[in-house]
Design an enzyme around this catalytic site. Structure first.
Site, mmCIF file in Angstrom:
data_model
loop_
_atom_site.group_PDB
_atom_site.id
_atom_site.type_symbol
_atom_site.label_atom_id
_atom_site.label_comp_id
_atom_site.label_asym_id
_atom_site.label_seq_id
_atom_site.Cartn_x
_atom_site.Cartn_y
_atom_site.Cartn_z
ATOM 1 N N ASP A 210 -7.767 -4.166 8.479
ATOM 2 C CA ASP A 210 -7.060 -3.130 7.712
ATOM 3 C C ASP A 210 -7.095 -3.387 6.217
ATOM 4 O OD1 ASP A 210 -5.386 -5.295 7.566
ATOM 5 O OD2 ASP A 210 -3.673 -4.349 8.513
ATOM 6 N N GLU B 171 0.816 -1.206 0.000
ATOM 7 C CA GLU B 171 0.000 0.000 0.000
ATOM 8 C C GLU B 171 0.853 1.261 0.000
ATOM 9 O OE1 GLU B 171 -3.652 -1.798 2.717
ATOM 10 O OE2 GLU B 171 -1.970 -0.773 3.691
#
Length: 342
Positions: A227, A56
């Site tokens: 998450d 990410e």
């Protein structure tokens, strides 16, 4: 030249000052940035999902400083001798685009995640909270315990993990630091008698590690393991027990516990509590939930805190990261034409 803090310097920084103290001090940076939430240019993190895990990028900017963090999440890594999460981050000058500060963020993310949890709990948990259940005893667990003690005075832990070795590791690390630790045989047992419950598990699955019947009146739930899409930890019924607080709603709808409920499920962004525009905890009996997925403003705060803390010390190196030709329009002049062969 660009300021740089590497792993060795980060370890020395934490060892010198102590993780508990640093996280307690970091809270003031986090609160300051949360209070000016509306001044940031925000976006959900950009994720590249693979069968192995996720990589990410987490960008954010205010009018003067841009920041991003590179971070991965690979839950099967420990079995292959790698860490589940690694990261690094950058601060850049908005006015010229130059990177001005670069840091390792594997350790710094652990500090900022726990500091954020403690900051939120200071406003949402009962003021008399002293016992925390910890469901999940992995890499984040010790940081959470120390942050909650430093910020809220929590010094009693009830711990459960499916991996006995992880629990033993936590006890080995935290018992000498003065915590009263009870090792439990289930998540339900760990939650029994706790004022705060922290869930922090690594399995990227739609799991239920804390059930509605395990939640007592007055609890604060610190759900930090979710998450990414498809990963959850809480029984969805818990979300209806009381107000749910999030960091950045668009991101949490994709990645948080609220991905399992309707798209219009009501939530409060935590910055609104600090701004005084929305209520936090309103009674001692209320159940509060922090559905945390981690957000880029927290990394921005952590990088600012680290940069300011190490300024002028030998922990901050200067590295030659950006090409600087004498003539800004003549980059080629730095390398020149190739030397003819003889």
């Amino acid at each position: 030249m660009t300021g740089f803090v590497g792993v060795d310097a980060m370890v020395r920084w934490v060892s010198t000052h102590g993780a508990e103290r640093l996280m307690s001090e970091m809270v003031s940076y986090l609160e300051a940035d949360y209070r000016r939430w509306t001044s940031f240019d925000k976006v959900e993190r950009m994720a590249s999902h693979t069968p192995f895990g996720v990589i990410e990028l987490m960008p954010v900017s205010d009018p003067d400083t841009y920041a991003f963090k590179y971070v991965n999440g690979h839950p099967f890594n420990p079995g292959r001798g790698y860490q589940t999460v690694t990261a690094f981050g950058v601060l850049a000058d908005v006015h010229n685009g130059y990177p001005v500060f670069l840091s390792e963020m594997t350790l710094l993310t652990a500090l900022r995640t726990a500091a954020t949890s403690a900051m939120v709990a200071r406003h949402l948990a009962r003021p008399d909270a002293r016992t925390m259940a910890m469901i999940g005893a992995g890499s984040q667990a010790e940081f959470q315990a120390l942050a909650f003690r430093g910020v809220l005075g929590v010094d009693r832990l009830r711990v459960y993990d499916v991996d006995p070795a992880a629990t033993a590791k936590l006890v080995r690390n935290l018992a000498p630091m003065g915590f009263d630790i009870v090792v439990c045989d289930s998540a339900a047992e760990a939650a029994r008698g706790a004022d705060i419950v922290t869930t922090c598990t690594a399995d990227k699955a739609s799991a239920t590690v804390l059930h509605d019947e395990d939640v007592a009146s007055g609890m604060h739930i610190n759900a930090i393991g979710g998450d990414c899409p498809g990963k959850t930890e809480l029984d969805p019924a818990i979300l209806s027990r009381g107000p749910v607080f999030v960091e950045y709603t668009p991101q949490t709808r994709i990645e948080g516990e609220i991905q399992r409920v309707a798209a219009d499920f009501p939530v409060t962004e935590f910055w609104e509590v600090l701004a005084g525009s929305r209520a936090g905890r309103t009674s001692a009996e209320q159940v509060t939930v922090f559905d945390s997925v981690g957000f880029a403003i927290e990394d921005f705060s952590a990088l600012r805190f680290l940069r300011d803390s190490v300024a002028g010390t030998d922990l901050a190196q200067q590295i030659d990261l950006v090409a600087a030709p004498d003539d800004p329009k003549d980059l080629f002049g730095m390398v020149g034409a190739p030397v003819p062969a003889l």
